[in-house]
Write an enzyme that holds these catalytic residues in place. Structure first.
Site, PDB file in Angstrom:
ATOM      1  N   LYS A  67       0.822  -1.189   0.000  1.00  0.00           N
ATOM      2  CA  LYS A  67       0.000   0.000   0.000  1.00  0.00           C
ATOM      3  C   LYS A  67       0.865   1.252   0.000  1.00  0.00           C
ATOM      4  O   LYS A  67       0.428   2.330  -0.367  1.00  0.00           O
ATOM      5  CB  LYS A  67      -0.877   0.035   1.270  1.00  0.00           C
ATOM      6  CG  LYS A  67      -1.815  -1.126   1.394  1.00  0.00           C
ATOM      7  CD  LYS A  67      -2.509  -1.087   2.774  1.00  0.00           C
ATOM      8  CE  LYS A  67      -3.183  -2.397   3.054  1.00  0.00           C
ATOM      9  NZ  LYS A  67      -3.595  -2.490   4.476  1.00  0.00           N
ATOM     10  N   GLU A 123       8.117   3.083  -5.945  1.00  0.00           N
ATOM     11  CA  GLU A 123       8.252   2.525  -4.598  1.00  0.00           C
ATOM     12  C   GLU A 123       8.272   3.638  -3.557  1.00  0.00           C
ATOM     13  O   GLU A 123       8.740   4.737  -3.822  1.00  0.00           O
ATOM     14  CB  GLU A 123       9.547   1.707  -4.499  1.00  0.00           C
ATOM     15  CG  GLU A 123       9.329   0.206  -4.588  1.00  0.00           C
ATOM     16  CD  GLU A 123       8.729  -0.397  -3.309  1.00  0.00           C
ATOM     17  OE1 GLU A 123       7.977   0.272  -2.584  1.00  0.00           O
ATOM     18  OE2 GLU A 123       9.023  -1.572  -3.052  1.00  0.00           O
ATOM     19  N   ASP A 124       7.778   3.309  -2.382  1.00  0.00           N
ATOM     20  CA  ASP A 124       7.821   4.268  -1.282  1.00  0.00           C
ATOM     21  C   ASP A 124       9.230   4.352  -0.698  1.00  0.00           C
ATOM     22  O   ASP A 124       9.808   5.420  -0.585  1.00  0.00           O
ATOM     23  CB  ASP A 124       6.807   3.908  -0.193  1.00  0.00           C
ATOM     24  CG  ASP A 124       6.856   2.424   0.202  1.00  0.00           C
ATOM     25  OD1 ASP A 124       7.708   1.668  -0.315  1.00  0.00           O
ATOM     26  OD2 ASP A 124       6.032   2.012   1.041  1.00  0.00           O
ATOM     27  N   ASP A 127      14.620  -0.237   1.731  1.00  0.00           N
ATOM     28  CA  ASP A 127      15.272  -0.470   3.016  1.00  0.00           C
ATOM     29  C   ASP A 127      16.395  -1.483   2.770  1.00  0.00           C
ATOM     30  O   ASP A 127      17.478  -1.114   2.317  1.00  0.00           O
ATOM     31  CB  ASP A 127      14.205  -0.964   3.995  1.00  0.00           C
ATOM     32  CG  ASP A 127      14.700  -1.129   5.418  1.00  0.00           C
ATOM     33  OD1 ASP A 127      15.912  -1.022   5.646  1.00  0.00           O
ATOM     34  OD2 ASP A 127      13.871  -1.368   6.307  1.00  0.00           O
ATOM     35  N   PHE A 176      13.484   3.688  11.248  1.00  0.00           N
ATOM     36  CA  PHE A 176      12.119   3.393  10.813  1.00  0.00           C
ATOM     37  C   PHE A 176      11.331   4.695  10.719  1.00  0.00           C
ATOM     38  O   PHE A 176      11.326   5.506  11.643  1.00  0.00           O
ATOM     39  CB  PHE A 176      11.436   2.431  11.787  1.00  0.00           C
ATOM     40  CG  PHE A 176      10.178   1.855  11.224  1.00  0.00           C
ATOM     41  CD1 PHE A 176      10.225   0.819  10.304  1.00  0.00           C
ATOM     42  CD2 PHE A 176       8.943   2.378  11.583  1.00  0.00           C
ATOM     43  CE1 PHE A 176       9.052   0.299   9.756  1.00  0.00           C
ATOM     44  CE2 PHE A 176       7.766   1.865  11.041  1.00  0.00           C
ATOM     45  CZ  PHE A 176       7.821   0.826  10.129  1.00  0.00           C
ATOM     46  N   VAL A 177      10.689   4.909   9.574  1.00  0.00           N
ATOM     47  CA  VAL A 177       9.930   6.139   9.359  1.00  0.00           C
ATOM     48  C   VAL A 177       8.483   5.832   8.985  1.00  0.00           C
ATOM     49  O   VAL A 177       8.174   4.742   8.505  1.00  0.00           O
ATOM     50  CB  VAL A 177      10.573   7.016   8.254  1.00  0.00           C
ATOM     51  CG1 VAL A 177      11.918   7.562   8.702  1.00  0.00           C
ATOM     52  CG2 VAL A 177      10.709   6.251   6.936  1.00  0.00           C
ATOM     53  N   ASP A 183       3.563   3.087   6.866  1.00  0.00           N
ATOM     54  CA  ASP A 183       2.824   2.816   8.095  1.00  0.00           C
ATOM     55  C   ASP A 183       3.684   2.199   9.184  1.00  0.00           C
ATOM     56  O   ASP A 183       4.757   1.657   8.935  1.00  0.00           O
ATOM     57  CB  ASP A 183       1.698   1.812   7.812  1.00  0.00           C
ATOM     58  CG  ASP A 183       2.240   0.394   7.553  1.00  0.00           C
ATOM     59  OD1 ASP A 183       3.106   0.242   6.672  1.00  0.00           O
ATOM     60  OD2 ASP A 183       1.824  -0.545   8.269  1.00  0.00           O
TER      61      ASP A 183
HETATM   62  P1  IMP Z   1      12.953  -3.824   2.031  1.00  0.00           P
HETATM   63  O1  IMP Z   1      12.592  -5.106   1.345  1.00  0.00           O
HETATM   64  O2  IMP Z   1      13.735  -4.067   3.294  1.00  0.00           O
HETATM   65  O3  IMP Z   1      13.665  -2.859   1.128  1.00  0.00           O
HETATM   66  O4  IMP Z   1      11.622  -3.168   2.557  1.00  0.00           O
HETATM   67  C1  IMP Z   1      10.617  -2.883   1.673  1.00  0.00           C
HETATM   68  C2  IMP Z   1       9.295  -2.559   2.303  1.00  0.00           C
HETATM   69  O5  IMP Z   1       9.308  -2.586   3.740  1.00  0.00           O
HETATM   70  C3  IMP Z   1       8.899  -1.148   1.924  1.00  0.00           C
HETATM   71  O6  IMP Z   1       8.285  -1.095   0.647  1.00  0.00           O
HETATM   72  C4  IMP Z   1       7.985  -0.772   3.056  1.00  0.00           C
HETATM   73  O7  IMP Z   1       6.676  -1.236   2.814  1.00  0.00           O
HETATM   74  C5  IMP Z   1       8.562  -1.499   4.250  1.00  0.00           C
HETATM   75  N1  IMP Z   1       9.467  -0.594   4.987  1.00  0.00           N
HETATM   76  C6  IMP Z   1      10.821  -0.586   4.976  1.00  0.00           C
HETATM   77  N2  IMP Z   1      11.314   0.382   5.768  1.00  0.00           N
HETATM   78  C7  IMP Z   1      10.229   1.015   6.288  1.00  0.00           C
HETATM   79  C8  IMP Z   1      10.078   2.138   7.193  1.00  0.00           C
HETATM   80  O8  IMP Z   1      11.035   2.768   7.664  1.00  0.00           O
HETATM   81  N3  IMP Z   1       8.795   2.482   7.494  1.00  0.00           N
HETATM   82  C9  IMP Z   1       7.704   1.842   6.989  1.00  0.00           C
HETATM   83  N4  IMP Z   1       7.799   0.799   6.145  1.00  0.00           N
HETATM   84  C10 IMP Z   1       9.047   0.388   5.798  1.00  0.00           C
HETATM   85 MG    MG Z   2       4.690  -1.640   4.550  1.00  0.00          MG
END
Ligand code: IMP
Ligand code: MG
Length: 206
Positions: A67, A123-124, A127, A176-177, A183
């Site tokens: 989302k 993408e939002d 991470d 974490f944001v 969310d």
């Molecule tokens: P990744 O696979 O670790 O890069 O994380 C991807 C997904 O984790 C993102 O698309 C977010 O939905 C969620 N996510 C990662 N870091 C954060 C954060 O700081 N706040 C909220 N959601 C996060």
């Molecule tokens: Mg998420």
């Protein structure tokens, strides 16, 4: 992050309809605002202009990952002055509430075939990068003409895979944001800015 500043509550741009500052309804859960509403909107305009220039003469298919990316998608698209289609995917990654495991499950797939399309994945936040890495591999297998990524936020120095991100809005510290689509326990997505939470906010997720 470049340009990170201490902000007053008013700078966060969170005013209620009656003009009371910071009436966000989250009662003191917000710690620091990392990216203000104004900074977000200025950056999305800049990225939209860049995308408009780069994709001129081509039909773009914007794919948002739900989302979290719904806000970025909506605001970014308004700054892309080209014919654009939209599609959405929803994924879930197995793992703890604030960490990704890298194992991704597709909850909602694209409605249409993307073969031969110019796909821009929106993408939002990146991470660990594991979610995006999985998605790119998956989408590449469907033979789009081009496949690029626009990520609003990238956490600095913690990606566990090498990713080629064509457009990045802001680099932020690896905390974490929440806000602007992001969310914690499904809350805070409606904040118009990006912020960190106070430790107390994690104690009792509603
Ligand atoms: P990744 O696979 O670790 O890069 O994380 C991807 C997904 O984790 C993102 O698309 C977010 O939905 C969620 N996510 C990662 N870091 C954060 C954060 O700081 N706040 C909220 N959601 C996060
Ligand atoms: Mg998420």
């Amino acid at each position: 992050m470049e340009g990170t500043v201490e902000l007053t509550e008013k700078d966060a741009g969170a005013t209620s309809p009656v003009g009371e500052p910071f009436a966000d309804g989250y009662d003191g859960d917000i710690d620091k605002v990392l990216v203000t509403r104004e900074q977000l909107q200025a950056k999305l305009r800049e990225l939209g202009d860049q995308i408009t220039r780069d994709y001129r003469g081509r039909d773009v298919l914007l794919v948002a990952v739900l989302k979290g990316a719904f806000m970025v998608m909506a605001d970014l698209a308004r700054h892309i002055h080209l014919p654009v289609d939209f599609d959405f995917m929803a994924v879930a990654s197995y793992g703890a509430a604030t960490q990704t495991s890298g194992v991704v499950r597709i909850l909602k797939d694209l409605d249409r075939d993307i073969e031969g399309r110019h796909v821009l994945l929106v993408e939002d936040i990146v991470d660990s990068g594991l979610t995006l890495n999985y998605l790119l591999k998956n989408l590449r297998g469907r033979r789009p003409a081009t496949l690029e990524v626009c990520a609003l936020l990238q956490k600095k120095g913690i990606q566990r895979v090498a990713l080629d991100l064509r457009y990045v809005g802001f680099e932020i510290p690896p905390d974490f944001v929440v806000g602007y689509g992001l969310d914690y326990a499904e809350k805070f997505r409606n904040l118009p800015y990006i912020a960190t939470l106070k430790p107390e906010a994690y104690a009792d997720p509603a």
